[in-house]
Design an enzyme around this catalytic site. Structure first.
Site: not given
Ligand code: IMP
Length: 190
Positions: A67-68
């Protein structure tokens, strides 16, 4: 060794698979996981854990998920975990960039960073890896490679935006690239 990368994104899968010759990397599609995994946590770590845990618990595979977020100093870390849906519509990069540029209008502190978290579930243990890329938000778009906020993000030490770099150049310095390198090193030493 079979490991699931909790993504439907074929490009992401290909990139990582090329770096892991001894691993049979499976996508969510490969294991028949077609349901949407809700990303309901308010942290990047939380969302990466939700995705990895969903696969391990429901399908029994070793799995990693990423996840970014893009965290902008002058906006107290916004859009952060909400980067994909900053302007409301999921995945609309143009609207997201427009809103970010509007919210930074007249602000001289343009500092920002991308952060990626990878959560790996393997052998009944959980491991987290992170990657950070520091830079600034440009006044306007530059370049048309890449995706998301790439045209308005310039990494420190470079004259180019992410959208003016090729995949190899970006991968060496990017948040995701750095986190993936840590994951690979870990898997190679298992
Ligand atoms: P994801 O967790 O990789 O899906 O990233 C969430 C959101 O962050 C994406 O929808 C993009 O808006 C943004 N994002 C993630 N990685 C990048 C990148 O490398 N460049 C530009 N935007 C990115």
């Amino acid at each position: 060794m079979k490991i699931v990368f909790a993504t439907h994104n074929k490009n992401k899968l290909k990139e990582v698979a090329a770096l892991l010759p001894n691993v049979e990397l499976l996508s969510l599609t490969d294991i028949g996981c077609t349901e949407e995994i809700p990303e309901t946590a308010d942290t990047l770590e939380g969302n990466a854990q939700i995705k990895a845990n969903h696969v391990t618990e429901k399908y029994g595979y070793a799995c990693f998920a990423d996840d970014t977020g893009l965290l902008v100093d002058a906006l107290n870390g916004e859009p952060g975990v909400y980067s994909a849906r900053y302007a409301g519509e999921h995945g609309n990069a143009e609207n997201n960039m427009d809103l970010l540029l509007k919210n930074l209008d007249g602000i001289t502190n343009r500092k920002a960073y991308f952060k990626t978290i990878i959560c790996l579930n393997i052998n009944n243990e959980q491991y987290l890896f992170n990657g950070v890329c520091n830079g600034i938000i440009l006044e306007k778009r530059q370049g048309d490679e890449g995706f998301g906020y790439d045209p308005i993000f310039k990494p420190n030490g470079y004259d180019l935006s992410f959208a003016e770099m090729n995949l190899d150049e970006k991968g060496k310095i990017s948040h995701r690239g750095l986190a993936v390198q840590k994951l690979i090193q870990f898997l190679q030493n298992l």
